[in-house]
Motif scaffolding. Structure first.
Motif, short mmCIF file in Angstrom:
data_model
loop_
_atom_site.label_atom_id
_atom_site.label_comp_id
_atom_site.label_asym_id
_atom_site.label_seq_id
_atom_site.Cartn_x
_atom_site.Cartn_y
_atom_site.Cartn_z
N ASN A 1 -4.85 -6.87 -0.86
CA ASN A 1 -5.25 -5.87 0.13
C ASN A 1 -6.75 -5.88 0.38
OD1 ASN A 1 -2.64 -4.98 0.52
ND2 ASN A 1 -2.77 -3.40 -1.05
N ASP B 1 -3.89 -5.32 -5.22
CA ASP B 1 -5.26 -4.89 -4.93
C ASP B 1 -6.09 -6.04 -4.37
OD1 ASP B 1 -4.76 -2.32 -5.68
OD2 ASP B 1 -5.82 -2.41 -7.60
N LEU C 1 -11.02 0.38 -2.65
CA LEU C 1 -10.11 -0.39 -3.49
C LEU C 1 -10.82 -0.87 -4.76
CD1 LEU C 1 -8.24 -2.45 -0.75
CD2 LEU C 1 -7.16 -0.91 -2.39
N LEU D 1 -5.50 5.34 1.57
CA LEU D 1 -4.66 4.15 1.69
C LEU D 1 -3.51 4.36 2.68
CD1 LEU D 1 -4.03 2.35 -1.72
CD2 LEU D 1 -5.45 1.63 0.20
N MET E 1 0.82 -1.21 0.00
CA MET E 1 0.00 0.00 0.00
C MET E 1 0.86 1.26 0.00
SD MET E 1 -2.87 -1.46 2.63
CE MET E 1 -3.97 -0.05 2.68
#
Length: 282
Positions: free
Chosen positions: A188, A185, A149, A242, A39
């Motif tokens: 996360n 992505d 996201l 983020l 991130m």
């Protein structure tokens, strides 16, 4: 159509990232450390430079993209503080009630014992009733982050489509960067959703939405385009969002049960990985 086909590659990479996050088991602290590094890398090497490029106009000497960056950081901070304040008041109330019952029990003898039991049951019910909304709000932070996201992944697909409109070479370079970091992505999205107490089913649903998002974004470019300026403002806001999650939530959570050098190395590896991805794609 080329852009949509490339976005299908991003779809697969997102699912692979989520699968890896799901299979980590008791090495969760290493996963969180790596996720935080990813991130930080996305913010520093991808989002902020792109936001500054697309929204460089200044307001009182500061680029609009950086103002939106600060706004994104503060927005999620305010949401989290609101949840923390509620939780703090609830614990204070519970402690006060417990102390009152002890004092009352000691001074009232057998009758006080009856009141103690009644008071405990009454307050226990209130505590359960109030902690549930608090837990739901805490889960809501994770859902909001995951949805952000997903929104970012839509923009990834849009970026692929817009790049291919500009030319095949530009489209290929952007596609490599997007497909590579869509692994992060997916990783996360699953990690953040679970970190905030959401169940596995919900995390998988958001992972699926995140995987479909690049294809959706690429398909949008077949219909119309979004101005670079608005896209830059969005990217700046999302970068602040983020950064807060990485530094205020994920990193402390990663180090609290296992304050080890290995976790720190995973964070550095995450940053380094994103540096390599952006470097090869540039």
């Amino acid at each position: 159509m080329t852009a949509v086909l490339v976005a299908a590659g991003a779809f697969l990479m997102t699912l692979i990232g989520g699968w890896v996050a799901q299979r980590t088991g008791d090495r969760r602290h290493l996963v969180l450390g790596f996720a935080a590094g990813l991130m930080l890398g996305v913010v520093a090497f991808d989002l902020l430079p792109e936001a500054l490029h697309q929204a460089p106009e200044e307001v009182h000497g500061v680029p609009q993209a950086l103002l939106m960056f600060a706004a994104g950081f503060l927005a999620i901070h305010i949401v989290e503080r609101a949840v923390a304040i509620h939780r703090g008041h609830e614990e204070e109330y519970a402690e006060h009630s417990h102390g009152h019952r002890d004092s009352h029990g000691r001074s009232s003898g057998q009758g006080g014992g009856h009141n103690h039991g009644h008071s405990h049951g009454h307050n226990h019910g209130r505590a359960n009733g109030s902690s549930r909304p608090d837990a739901e709000r805490h889960q809501g932070v994770g859902l909001t982050a995951a949805m952000a996201l997903v929104g970012h992944s839509v923009m990834d697909g849009f970026a692929i489509g817009a790049a291919f409109q500009a030319g095949t070479t530009v489209g290929t370079v952007v596609a490599i960067a997007v497909v590579a970091h869509d692994f992060a992505d997916g990783f996360n999205t699953y990690t953040i959703t679970r970190l905030y107490g959401n169940n596995k089913r919900r995390a998988l649903a958001l992972l699926a939405a995140d995987a479909l998002a690049p294809v959706t974004g690429a398909a949008i470019t077949l219909l119309f385009t979004i101005s670079e300026h608005l896209l830059g403002l969005y990217l700046g806001f999302f970068a602040g969002f983020l950064l807060y999650l990485a530094t205020s939530d994920i990193l402390p959570e990663a180090h609290s049960p296992h304050p080890s050098r290995t976790t720190l190395l995973c964070t550095l590896a995450g940053v380094g990985f994103m540096w390599l991805v952006i470097g090869f794609a540039s």
